[in-house]
Design a protein around this motif. Structure first.
Motif, PDB file in Angstrom:
ATOM      1  N   ASP A 243       0.812  -1.214   0.000  1.00  0.00           N
ATOM      2  CA  ASP A 243       0.000   0.000   0.000  1.00  0.00           C
ATOM      3  C   ASP A 243       0.847   1.267   0.000  1.00  0.00           C
ATOM      4  OD1 ASP A 243      -2.288  -1.484  -0.028  1.00  0.00           O
ATOM      5  OD2 ASP A 243      -2.739  -1.250   2.107  1.00  0.00           O
ATOM      6  N   GLY A 244       2.160   1.112   0.026  1.00  0.00           N
ATOM      7  CA  GLY A 244       3.067   2.254  -0.023  1.00  0.00           C
ATOM      8  C   GLY A 244       3.998   2.152  -1.208  1.00  0.00           C
ATOM      9  N   ASP A 245       5.087   2.880  -1.152  1.00  0.00           N
ATOM     10  CA  ASP A 245       6.015   2.959  -2.279  1.00  0.00           C
ATOM     11  C   ASP A 245       7.407   2.422  -1.955  1.00  0.00           C
ATOM     12  OD1 ASP A 245       4.303   4.604  -4.204  1.00  0.00           O
ATOM     13  OD2 ASP A 245       4.256   5.846  -2.391  1.00  0.00           O
ATOM     14  N   ARG A 246       7.558   1.824  -0.774  1.00  0.00           N
ATOM     15  CA  ARG A 246       8.866   1.336  -0.364  1.00  0.00           C
ATOM     16  C   ARG A 246       9.149  -0.033  -0.985  1.00  0.00           C
ATOM     17  NH1 ARG A 246      12.501   3.166   3.336  1.00  0.00           N
ATOM     18  NH2 ARG A 246      13.940   1.579   4.128  1.00  0.00           N
ATOM     19  N   ASP A 247      10.417  -0.318  -1.249  1.00  0.00           N
ATOM     20  CA  ASP A 247      10.817  -1.631  -1.756  1.00  0.00           C
ATOM     21  C   ASP A 247      10.972  -2.559  -0.556  1.00  0.00           C
ATOM     22  OD1 ASP A 247      11.943  -3.875  -2.878  1.00  0.00           O
ATOM     23  OD2 ASP A 247      13.446  -2.789  -4.063  1.00  0.00           O
ATOM     24  N   MET A 248       9.866  -3.181  -0.178  1.00  0.00           N
ATOM     25  CA  MET A 248       9.858  -4.011   1.022  1.00  0.00           C
ATOM     26  C   MET A 248      10.680  -5.287   0.844  1.00  0.00           C
ATOM     27  SD  MET A 248       7.989  -2.292   3.190  1.00  0.00           S
ATOM     28  CE  MET A 248       7.346  -3.438   4.391  1.00  0.00           C
ATOM     29  N   ARG A 249      10.747  -5.775  -0.371  1.00  0.00           N
ATOM     30  CA  ARG A 249      11.578  -6.960  -0.600  1.00  0.00           C
ATOM     31  C   ARG A 249      13.052  -6.634  -0.336  1.00  0.00           C
ATOM     32  NH1 ARG A 249      12.050 -12.107  -3.025  1.00  0.00           N
ATOM     33  NH2 ARG A 249      14.120 -12.739  -2.333  1.00  0.00           N
ATOM     34  N   ALA A 250      13.481  -5.449  -0.742  1.00  0.00           N
ATOM     35  CA  ALA A 250      14.849  -5.028  -0.460  1.00  0.00           C
ATOM     36  C   ALA A 250      15.071  -4.884   1.047  1.00  0.00           C
ATOM     37  CB  ALA A 250      15.163  -3.718  -1.171  1.00  0.00           C
ATOM     38  N   ASP A 251      14.049  -4.387   1.756  1.00  0.00           N
ATOM     39  CA  ASP A 251      14.158  -4.282   3.213  1.00  0.00           C
ATOM     40  C   ASP A 251      14.283  -5.657   3.851  1.00  0.00           C
ATOM     41  OD1 ASP A 251      14.033  -1.501   3.308  1.00  0.00           O
ATOM     42  OD2 ASP A 251      11.850  -1.482   3.393  1.00  0.00           O
ATOM     43  N   LEU A 252      13.487  -6.605   3.368  1.00  0.00           N
ATOM     44  CA  LEU A 252      13.568  -7.967   3.889  1.00  0.00           C
ATOM     45  C   LEU A 252      14.947  -8.562   3.627  1.00  0.00           C
ATOM     46  CD1 LEU A 252      11.888 -10.175   5.281  1.00  0.00           C
ATOM     47  CD2 LEU A 252      11.230 -10.976   2.998  1.00  0.00           C
ATOM     48  N   ASP A 253      15.446  -8.342   2.423  1.00  0.00           N
ATOM     49  CA  ASP A 253      16.801  -8.813   2.093  1.00  0.00           C
ATOM     50  C   ASP A 253      17.843  -8.153   2.995  1.00  0.00           C
ATOM     51  OD1 ASP A 253      15.765 -10.417   0.094  1.00  0.00           O
ATOM     52  OD2 ASP A 253      16.250  -9.036  -1.533  1.00  0.00           O
ATOM     53  N   GLY A 254      17.614  -6.880   3.326  1.00  0.00           N
ATOM     54  CA  GLY A 254      18.543  -6.165   4.191  1.00  0.00           C
ATOM     55  C   GLY A 254      18.602  -6.767   5.587  1.00  0.00           C
ATOM     56  N   LEU A 255      17.448  -7.176   6.111  1.00  0.00           N
ATOM     57  CA  LEU A 255      17.421  -7.823   7.421  1.00  0.00           C
ATOM     58  C   LEU A 255      18.130  -9.167   7.382  1.00  0.00           C
ATOM     59  CD1 LEU A 255      13.737  -7.064   8.486  1.00  0.00           C
ATOM     60  CD2 LEU A 255      15.813  -5.968   9.358  1.00  0.00           C
TER      61      LEU A 255
END
Length: 203
Positions: free
Chosen positions: A152-164
């Motif tokens: 529902d937003g514009d953030r690259d959540m997959r990249a955030d998950l990969d970052g974690l």
């Protein structure tokens, strides 16, 4: 007026706040939950911020001293400047944890507060390392709206998950979908987040 203002001022308010959080810790321990979410609380606008900071650190220490022997950790989340002026960033979180100086106090990486502060996932882990014990995993819109369900937003959540994953994080990740669009049907927001998560990990 809130009984959970950790930076409350005045003996009566502080006693009520401590009693409130002792109850929360007791409930967590009874349920087998090992974490209780906390914030720094809120300052008065007409006082030096360091006065509120000192009260917050003192209260967090008192709660941590109660929680630790009961097997419960406190996880401290930074708030956005519109919410509080005390702990807003990864550096503020680190400073507060150091000031409290109790092993029962850990950190929550809140993606919304992180983005607003201009911090990154790496900033949190570089500063706090294994003290990062919880992540509020939320999407963020281009206009700055946070607490959104994945997609529902514009953030690259997959990249955030990969970052974690890249930082070796194995702690709790929660979807803090707190926006009025979800109030009527919060289960749908949770289902949306889980569907996106399973898609991302190929489950």
């Amino acid at each position: 007026p809130k009984p959970w203002n950790i930076a409350a001022r005045g003996e009566e308010s502080r006693a009520r706040t401590l009693a409130y959080f002792k109850n929360v810790v007791d409930i967590a321990a009874e349920l087998g939950a090992d974490q209780v979410m906390v914030s720094s609380g809120w300052a008065f606008l007409n006082e030096p911020i360091e006065d509120a900071w000192a009260r917050s650190a003192s209260m967090l220490r008192s709660i941590a001293e109660y929680a630790g022997p009961r097997g419960v950790h406190l996880v401290l989340e930074a708030l956005q400047p519109v919410e509080s002026m005390i702990v807003n960033s990864a550096a503020d979180t680190k400073r507060m944890i150091d000031a409290v100086g109790h092993p029962a106090l850990k950190a929550c990486l809140d993606m919304g507060a992180m983005a607003v502060a201009g911090d990154t996932i790496d900033d949190y882990f570089d500063l706090l390392g294994d003290d990062v014990a919880h992540v509020h995993f939320v999407d963020i819109a281009a206009d700055g709206t946070t607490h959104l369900a994945w997609g529902d937003g514009d953030r690259d959540m997959r990249a955030d998950l990969d970052g974690l994953v890249a930082r070796g994080y194995c702690g709790v990740v929660s979807a803090e979908t707190y926006d009025e669009q979800y109030f009527a049907n919060p289960a749908a927001a949770d289902a949306q987040v889980m569907a996106e998560y399973r898609r991302a990990i190929g489950a």
